[in-house]
Scaffold this motif. Structure first.
Motif, mmCIF file in Angstrom:
data_model
loop_
_atom_site.group_PDB
_atom_site.id
_atom_site.type_symbol
_atom_site.label_atom_id
_atom_site.label_comp_id
_atom_site.label_asym_id
_atom_site.label_seq_id
_atom_site.Cartn_x
_atom_site.Cartn_y
_atom_site.Cartn_z
ATOM 1 N N ARG A 50 72.047 65.030 34.470
ATOM 2 C CA ARG A 50 71.373 63.825 34.726
ATOM 3 C C ARG A 50 69.947 64.300 34.992
ATOM 4 N NH1 ARG A 50 74.880 61.187 33.323
ATOM 5 N NH2 ARG A 50 75.900 59.768 34.537
ATOM 6 N N VAL A 51 68.544 63.606 34.833
ATOM 7 C CA VAL A 51 66.997 63.916 35.065
ATOM 8 C C VAL A 51 66.995 62.301 34.991
ATOM 9 C CG1 VAL A 51 66.846 63.372 32.628
ATOM 10 C CG2 VAL A 51 65.418 64.574 33.788
ATOM 11 N N THR A 52 65.977 62.733 36.329
ATOM 12 C CA THR A 52 65.243 61.718 36.800
ATOM 13 C C THR A 52 63.697 61.863 37.280
ATOM 14 O OG1 THR A 52 67.260 60.877 38.075
ATOM 15 C CG2 THR A 52 64.673 59.645 38.905
ATOM 16 N N GLY A 64 77.011 60.472 22.387
ATOM 17 C CA GLY A 64 76.226 59.169 22.596
ATOM 18 C C GLY A 64 76.452 57.707 23.573
ATOM 19 N N ASP A 65 77.315 58.751 24.677
ATOM 20 C CA ASP A 65 77.727 57.358 25.854
ATOM 21 C C ASP A 65 76.943 58.489 27.005
ATOM 22 O OD1 ASP A 65 78.393 56.735 27.459
ATOM 23 O OD2 ASP A 65 80.619 56.750 27.760
ATOM 24 N N GLU A 115 65.222 55.541 25.198
ATOM 25 C CA GLU A 115 66.063 54.493 26.209
ATOM 26 C C GLU A 115 67.286 54.203 25.765
ATOM 27 O OE1 GLU A 115 64.442 50.547 25.155
ATOM 28 O OE2 GLU A 115 61.879 50.712 26.230
ATOM 29 N N ALA A 116 68.091 54.797 24.830
ATOM 30 C CA ALA A 116 69.214 55.125 24.815
ATOM 31 C C ALA A 116 69.529 55.582 25.421
ATOM 32 C CB ALA A 116 70.004 55.205 23.550
ATOM 33 N N ASP A 117 69.210 56.901 25.730
ATOM 34 C CA ASP A 117 69.534 57.706 26.730
ATOM 35 C C ASP A 117 69.514 57.778 28.395
ATOM 36 O OD1 ASP A 117 70.141 59.552 24.510
ATOM 37 O OD2 ASP A 117 68.284 59.690 23.981
ATOM 38 N N VAL A 167 63.113 56.118 36.398
ATOM 39 C CA VAL A 167 64.164 55.904 35.666
ATOM 40 C C VAL A 167 64.898 57.418 35.444
ATOM 41 C CG1 VAL A 167 64.468 55.753 32.635
ATOM 42 C CG2 VAL A 167 62.537 55.178 33.984
ATOM 43 N N GLU A 168 66.734 57.071 34.933
ATOM 44 C CA GLU A 168 67.338 58.383 35.900
ATOM 45 C C GLU A 168 67.972 58.239 33.486
ATOM 46 O OE1 GLU A 168 71.107 59.987 38.080
ATOM 47 O OE2 GLU A 168 71.246 57.448 37.949
ATOM 48 N N TYR A 169 67.760 59.363 32.828
ATOM 49 C CA TYR A 169 68.729 59.531 31.936
ATOM 50 C C TYR A 169 69.637 60.330 32.090
ATOM 51 C CZ TYR A 169 64.015 58.202 30.116
ATOM 52 O OH TYR A 169 62.886 57.932 29.822
ATOM 53 N N GLY A 170 70.943 60.248 31.000
ATOM 54 C CA GLY A 170 71.933 61.286 31.031
ATOM 55 C C GLY A 170 72.578 62.034 29.843
ATOM 56 N N PHE A 171 72.589 63.637 29.613
ATOM 57 C CA PHE A 171 72.575 63.740 28.444
ATOM 58 C C PHE A 171 73.224 64.699 28.483
ATOM 59 C CE2 PHE A 171 69.207 66.283 31.105
ATOM 60 C CZ PHE A 171 69.512 67.221 31.237
ATOM 61 N N PHE A 172 73.598 65.405 27.586
ATOM 62 C CA PHE A 172 74.595 66.742 26.980
ATOM 63 C C PHE A 172 73.578 67.780 26.977
ATOM 64 C CE2 PHE A 172 77.111 63.530 26.386
ATOM 65 C CZ PHE A 172 77.880 62.765 26.658
#
Length: 373
Positions: free
Chosen positions: A169-171, A161-162, A187-189, A213-218
Motif C-alpha cells: 500500500r502507498v498513501t 490486476g486486483d 486510477e485502476a490501482d 489517496v491509497e494505492y495497492g500494488f504488487f
C-alpha cells in the motif's frame, strides 16, 4: 452544720456539649455519605473508560478467535473472497506462535478510539471503538466495537490486476504521481478514494482541505522502488511504516513560509486555549470566531478538573502540519507540555496537542474549530 459541696454534672449535662456532639455526629455521617458517593462516581468513571472495551476486543486476537473477528473485519472480503473457513484457517496459520500486542493509536475523531494490533512487532490489524449510545448511572458514555481491519494479503487471493488483494500500500496526497518499479500507478490501482485529512464539518463551508489517496500494488522485485512527485513534478519524500513494511506514505507538504510567519501567533492561541481548560482565562479572551464549532465545543468543556496552581507555563512548543487552505483559512497542529506550578512549587506537566482551524475575521485570526488529542 457541714456545708454541702456543689455537684457538677457530666459533659452530656451541658447544653453546649450536647449540641456539639450531635453536630459532630451529623458531620461524620455526612462525610461518610459523601465519601461513599465520591467513591461511586470514581468507580463509575473508571468503568466507562474505553480501555475496558478495548481489552475485550484485544482478547479476540490474543485467543486467535478469528471466527468472531471475521464478522467485523472490513477487509475480510478482500482477503478471502467471502470464504470464512479459508479466512480463519489462514489467519490461524499466519499468527501461530507469534506474540500478540496492542496499543492505542492516534485518531482525529473525538468520538472514536483507535487501536493497533501487532504480531511479533509487525502491524497486523487495527480496530476502533465508538460510543455505544448507552451511559452509566453518572452519565459517562460507554463504548463498543466499531470495526476491525486486518492488514494482510493471504496467499491465493492475489489476483493479477486486483489492487485490493495486493500486499503493498502507498498513501499520497491527491494529485500526486506514484511510480513503482518504473511503472506509473493509475486510477485502476486505487484502493481507497481521495479522503480529506480532516473530520467532516471541521472546515468552514466552501473550504476544501488536503486529501489522501491509497494505492495497492504488487512487486516482483522484492522491496519496491517507489517515487512520488507533486503536481509540478517535484520529487517528494516517501517513508515506510516502521510497524508494517508493506505500507508506504508520502506526507502532505506544509506551507513552510506561512508556518514561520504565523507560528508565534498560533502558539499563543494554543496557550490561551490551554489556560481556558484549567480555568485561568475567560473563554471570551481566547479569540474564537462567533457562532463557530469551536465556540460550541469550548462552551461545553468542563474546565474545573485541574489541581490548584498559581501559575502556568509552556515547554517544548511545536507547530506542524501547517496548511493554507484559502486567503481566509489555515489549519495546523499545535503541541506542547503545559505545566501547572502549585504554591508549593510542585509542577504538574500535561502533554497537550490540538488541531486548529483558524479563519480571518475583521483582519485578525480567530479560532473556527478544534480537535483535542
Amino acid at each position: 452544720m457541714k456545708k454541702k459541696k456543689k455537684q457538677y454534672g457530666g459533659l452530656m449535662d451541658s447544653k453546649f456539649y450536647r449540641i456539639y456532639f450531635i453536630a459532630l455526629a451529623v458531620s461524620l455521617i455526612a462525610i461518610a455519605i459523601g465519601m461513599l458517593w465520591l467513591n461511586g462516581v470514581v468507580r463509575d468513571y473508571e468503568t466507562a473508560q474505553p480501555v475496558h472495551a478495548a481489552e475485550v476486543v484485544a482478547a479476540l486476537f490474543e485467543d486467535a478467535d478469528y471466527e468472531s473477528i471475521y464478522a467485523f473485519d472490513t477487509s475480510a472480503q478482500d482477503i478471502s473472497g467471502g470464504d470464512e473457513a479459508f479466512y480463519v484457517d489462514s489467519l490461524n496459520e499466519l499468527s501461530q506462535g507469534k506474540a500478540v500486542a496492542w496499543r492505542e493509536s492516534f485518531s482525529s475523531d473525538p468520538d472514536e478510539r483507535r487501536y493497533t494490533v501487532t504480531l511479533d512487532g509487525d502491524k497486523f490489524a487495527t480496530f476502533t471503538l465508538v460510543p455505544s449510545g448507552e451511559t452509566t448511572g453518572h452519565g459517562n458514555r460507554l463504548w463498543k466495537l466499531g470495526s476491525v481491519t486486518t492488514h494482510v494479503a493471504l496467499q491465493g487471493t492475489e489476483e493479477a490486476g486486483d489492487p485490493a488483494a495486493a500486499p503493498y500500500r502507498v498513501t499520497v496526497p491527491a494529485g500526486f504521481s506514484v511510480t513503482v518499479n518504473g511503472a506509473v500507478l493509475t486510477e485502476a490501482d486505487v484502493v481507497a478514494p481521495a479522503t480529506s485529512i480532516y473530520p467532516e464539518g471541521f472546515l468552514p463551508s466552501g473550504v476544501t482541505g488536503p486529501e489522501l489517496v491509497e494505492y495497492g500494488f504488487f512487486s516482483d522485485e522484492g522491496e519496491p522502488r517507489i517515487t512520488v512527485t507533486d503536481a509540478s513534478g517535484a520529487a517528494q519524500t516517501v517513508s515506510v511504516d516502521a510497524e508494517n513494511g508493506y505500507s508506504y506514505s508520502c506526507p502532505i507538504p506544509e506551507d513552510e513560509e506561512a508556518r514561520e510567519q504565523f507560528s508565534e501567533a498560533v502558539l499563543k492561541l494554543g496557550e490561551r486555549i490551554a489556560k481556558y481548560t484549567v480555568d485561568d482565562l475567560a473563554r471570551e479572551r481566547i479569540g474564537i470566531a462567533p457562532d463557530s464549532p469551536a465556540e460550541t465545543i469550548l462552551k461545553k468543556f468542563s474546565n474545573s478538573w485541574a489541581p490548584s496552581h498559581k501559575s502556568t507555563s509552556v515547554l517544548n512548543p511545536q507547530v506542524s502540519e501547517f496548511h493554507v487552505l484559502s486567503d481566509d483559512c489555515i489549519t495546523c497542529h499545535v503541541s506542547f507540555d503545559f505545566v501547572l506550578t502549585s504554591r508549593r512549587q510542585n509542577d504538574y506537566t500535561y502533554p497537550t496537542s490540538y488541531t486548529l482551524c483558524i479563519v480571518k475575521r475583521k483582519g485578525t485570526g480567530a479560532l473556527y474549530n478544534i480537535v483535542f488529542h
